[in-house]
Design a protein around this motif. Sequence first.
Motif, PDB file in Angstrom:
ATOM      1  N   ALA A  20       1.204  -1.294  -0.348  1.00 47.61           N
ATOM      2  CA  ALA A  20       0.301   0.134  -0.235  1.00 47.61           C
ATOM      3  C   ALA A  20       0.764   1.261  -0.180  1.00 47.61           C
ATOM      4  O   ALA A  20       0.460   2.870  -0.172  1.00 47.61           O
ATOM      5  CB  ALA A  20      -0.852   0.032   1.046  1.00 47.61           C
ATOM      6  N   VAL A  21       2.003   1.175   0.340  1.00 48.60           N
ATOM      7  CA  VAL A  21       2.964   1.861   0.479  1.00 48.60           C
ATOM      8  C   VAL A  21       4.197   2.598  -1.285  1.00 48.60           C
ATOM      9  O   VAL A  21       3.963   3.851  -1.657  1.00 48.60           O
ATOM     10  CB  VAL A  21       4.166   2.228   1.993  1.00 48.60           C
ATOM     11  N   ARG A  22       4.437   1.428  -1.143  1.00 50.31           N
ATOM     12  CA  ARG A  22       5.083   1.318  -2.445  1.00 50.31           C
ATOM     13  C   ARG A  22       4.776   0.575  -3.417  1.00 50.31           C
ATOM     14  O   ARG A  22       5.461  -1.284  -2.921  1.00 50.31           O
ATOM     15  CB  ARG A  22       6.274   1.709  -1.948  1.00 50.31           C
ATOM     16  N   PRO A  23       3.836  -0.240  -4.633  1.00 53.11           N
ATOM     17  CA  PRO A  23       3.780  -0.842  -5.803  1.00 53.11           C
ATOM     18  C   PRO A  23       4.636  -1.625  -6.193  1.00 53.11           C
ATOM     19  O   PRO A  23       6.032  -0.481  -6.272  1.00 53.11           O
ATOM     20  CB  PRO A  23       2.372   0.020  -5.606  1.00 53.11           C
ATOM     21  N   LEU A  24       4.579  -2.887  -6.522  1.00 48.94           N
ATOM     22  CA  LEU A  24       5.274  -3.292  -6.971  1.00 48.94           C
ATOM     23  C   LEU A  24       6.080  -2.452  -8.474  1.00 48.94           C
ATOM     24  O   LEU A  24       7.179  -2.246  -8.288  1.00 48.94           O
ATOM     25  CB  LEU A  24       5.754  -4.504  -7.991  1.00 48.94           C
ATOM     26  N   THR A  25       5.363  -1.676  -8.678  1.00 47.21           N
ATOM     27  CA  THR A  25       5.635  -1.108  -9.737  1.00 47.21           C
ATOM     28  C   THR A  25       7.118   0.511  -9.448  1.00 47.21           C
ATOM     29  O   THR A  25       7.568   0.213 -10.657  1.00 47.21           O
ATOM     30  CB  THR A  25       4.346  -0.137 -10.888  1.00 47.21           C
ATOM     31  N   GLU A  26       6.798   0.675  -8.884  1.00 42.33           N
ATOM     32  CA  GLU A  26       7.536   1.353  -8.155  1.00 42.33           C
ATOM     33  C   GLU A  26       8.425   1.257  -7.691  1.00 42.33           C
ATOM     34  O   GLU A  26       9.241   1.382  -7.845  1.00 42.33           O
ATOM     35  CB  GLU A  26       7.135   2.337  -6.893  1.00 42.33           C
ATOM     36  N   LEU A  27       8.671   0.048  -6.840  1.00 41.04           N
ATOM     37  CA  LEU A  27       9.983  -0.722  -6.587  1.00 41.04           C
ATOM     38  C   LEU A  27      11.056  -1.125  -7.687  1.00 41.04           C
ATOM     39  O   LEU A  27      11.796  -1.408  -7.597  1.00 41.04           O
ATOM     40  CB  LEU A  27      10.421  -2.367  -5.411  1.00 41.04           C
ATOM     41  N   ARG A  28      10.039  -1.342  -8.635  1.00 35.31           N
ATOM     42  CA  ARG A  28      11.185  -1.921 -10.007  1.00 35.31           C
ATOM     43  C   ARG A  28      11.885  -0.801 -10.487  1.00 35.31           C
ATOM     44  O   ARG A  28      12.941  -0.715 -11.346  1.00 35.31           O
ATOM     45  CB  ARG A  28       9.902  -2.394 -10.771  1.00 35.31           C
ATOM     46  N   GLY A  29      11.221   0.388 -10.175  1.00 38.07           N
ATOM     47  CA  GLY A  29      12.281   1.611 -10.518  1.00 38.07           C
ATOM     48  C   GLY A  29      13.688   1.487  -9.974  1.00 38.07           C
ATOM     49  O   GLY A  29      14.487   2.930 -10.502  1.00 38.07           O
ATOM     50  N   GLU A  30      13.420   0.847  -8.684  1.00 38.54           N
ATOM     51  CA  GLU A  30      15.403   1.060  -7.698  1.00 38.54           C
ATOM     52  C   GLU A  30      15.601  -0.421  -8.366  1.00 38.54           C
ATOM     53  O   GLU A  30      16.608  -0.517  -7.669  1.00 38.54           O
ATOM     54  CB  GLU A  30      14.608   0.911  -6.867  1.00 38.54           C
ATOM     55  N   LEU A  31      15.365  -0.306  -9.903  1.00 39.85           N
ATOM     56  CA  LEU A  31      16.489  -2.232 -10.239  1.00 39.85           C
ATOM     57  C   LEU A  31      17.766  -1.756  -9.935  1.00 39.85           C
ATOM     58  O   LEU A  31      18.618  -2.471  -9.830  1.00 39.85           O
ATOM     59  CB  LEU A  31      15.586  -2.947 -11.211  1.00 39.85           C
ATOM     60  N   GLY A  32      18.098  -0.065 -10.963  1.00 39.79           N
ATOM     61  CA  GLY A  32      19.536  -0.628 -11.142  1.00 39.79           C
ATOM     62  C   GLY A  32      19.663   0.264  -9.834  1.00 39.79           C
ATOM     63  O   GLY A  32      21.296  -0.516  -9.650  1.00 39.79           O
ATOM     64  N   ARG A  33      19.364   0.703  -8.933  1.00 38.78           N
ATOM     65  CA  ARG A  33      20.319   0.806  -7.871  1.00 38.78           C
ATOM     66  C   ARG A  33      20.978  -0.800  -6.847  1.00 38.78           C
ATOM     67  O   ARG A  33      22.003  -1.019  -7.176  1.00 38.78           O
ATOM     68  CB  ARG A  33      19.833   1.772  -7.078  1.00 38.78           C
ATOM     69  N   LEU A  34      19.691  -1.314  -7.214  1.00 39.00           N
ATOM     70  CA  LEU A  34      19.824  -3.031  -6.994  1.00 39.00           C
ATOM     71  C   LEU A  34      20.862  -4.170  -7.224  1.00 39.00           C
ATOM     72  O   LEU A  34      22.119  -4.490  -6.949  1.00 39.00           O
ATOM     73  CB  LEU A  34      17.952  -3.729  -6.631  1.00 39.00           C
ATOM     74  N   GLN A  35      20.520  -3.744  -8.608  1.00 38.73           N
ATOM     75  CA  GLN A  35      22.196  -4.261  -9.619  1.00 38.73           C
ATOM     76  C   GLN A  35      22.847  -3.691  -9.734  1.00 38.73           C
ATOM     77  O   GLN A  35      24.101  -4.514  -8.929  1.00 38.73           O
ATOM     78  CB  GLN A  35      21.348  -4.048 -10.545  1.00 38.73           C
ATOM     79  N   THR A  36      23.466  -2.168  -9.085  1.00 38.99           N
ATOM     80  CA  THR A  36      24.814  -2.157  -8.760  1.00 38.99           C
ATOM     81  C   THR A  36      25.062  -2.709  -7.423  1.00 38.99           C
ATOM     82  O   THR A  36      26.483  -2.883  -6.882  1.00 38.99           O
ATOM     83  CB  THR A  36      24.913  -0.048  -8.871  1.00 38.99           C
ATOM     84  N   CYS A  37      24.138  -2.337  -6.160  1.00 40.65           N
ATOM     85  CA  CYS A  37      24.799  -2.870  -5.065  1.00 40.65           C
ATOM     86  C   CYS A  37      24.465  -3.926  -5.101  1.00 40.65           C
ATOM     87  O   CYS A  37      26.258  -4.973  -4.423  1.00 40.65           O
ATOM     88  CB  CYS A  37      23.373  -2.569  -4.383  1.00 40.65           C
ATOM     89  N   ALA A  38      24.265  -5.382  -6.009  1.00 41.33           N
ATOM     90  CA  ALA A  38      24.776  -6.994  -6.074  1.00 41.33           C
ATOM     91  C   ALA A  38      26.375  -6.950  -6.593  1.00 41.33           C
ATOM     92  O   ALA A  38      26.703  -7.311  -6.259  1.00 41.33           O
ATOM     93  CB  ALA A  38      24.258  -7.265  -7.008  1.00 41.33           C
TER      94      ALA A  38
END
Length: 242
Positions: A216-234
């Motif tokens: 309800a706070v951050r839908p999946l579509t919004e979280l997918r927008g963070e994939l770039g940062r997540l992949q850089t972290c990994a």
Amino acid sequence: MSETVRRATELIELVASGSRTLREISEHFEVHRSTVFRQLKTLESAGFLVHRDDGTWAIGMRLVAIGQQAVDELDLRRIAHPALRELHRHVGSTVHLAQLIGDGVYYVDKVEDTDGVRMSSRVGGQVDAARTGVGTAILAHLPAPERTRLLDAEDARGTSASHDRAALERRLGDIRRRGWSADDGEFEEFVNCVAVPVVSSGGRIHGAVSISAIRAVRPLTELRGELGRLQTCAADIARQLG
């Protein structure tokens, strides 16, 4: 495993899930209170359990110290923690690190806001590999025999509903091709996440990193927008692992 050791581990696991009274513990194991009490006192004398003033039994500090020492010795957690904190600073939502240990996937680190909505996940907790983002990210990059062994072990433990292996394999193939996984309320109805594997240059899967949030706070579509940062972290974690 001897009966005494088996019962001791079961007692510890039960109390670890929440403090219990003697009556609750004896009813859980369907054993006379006097028998359970002797076992509890033995664990208390070893520092693994503590008898509180309100009559309940809880995890003792010696066990907490042993668990913390074990977590601290995990190379993946030690190496990854600074990168996880940096990721959390940018994305705000809860960040998890999971690792395959033995025949299970476990959370080995977690970074979240202390004043926000807290996730029920905990460091040391086992992950449902087939129904979570970090779990499927790891499964997708395991060799087939290891993947089968892990899923067989989960089914034997009853930690998850039996898996439709054919459907799961198709899903894992999609995850391998695109390089990330998602959990849109599949494990916990009100929580979603995106996850990426931590894979070294030699192709070894070390674990997975995820960003989780209340749907309800951050839908999946919004979280997918963070994939770039997540992949850089990994990728940063994988580079340090070699």
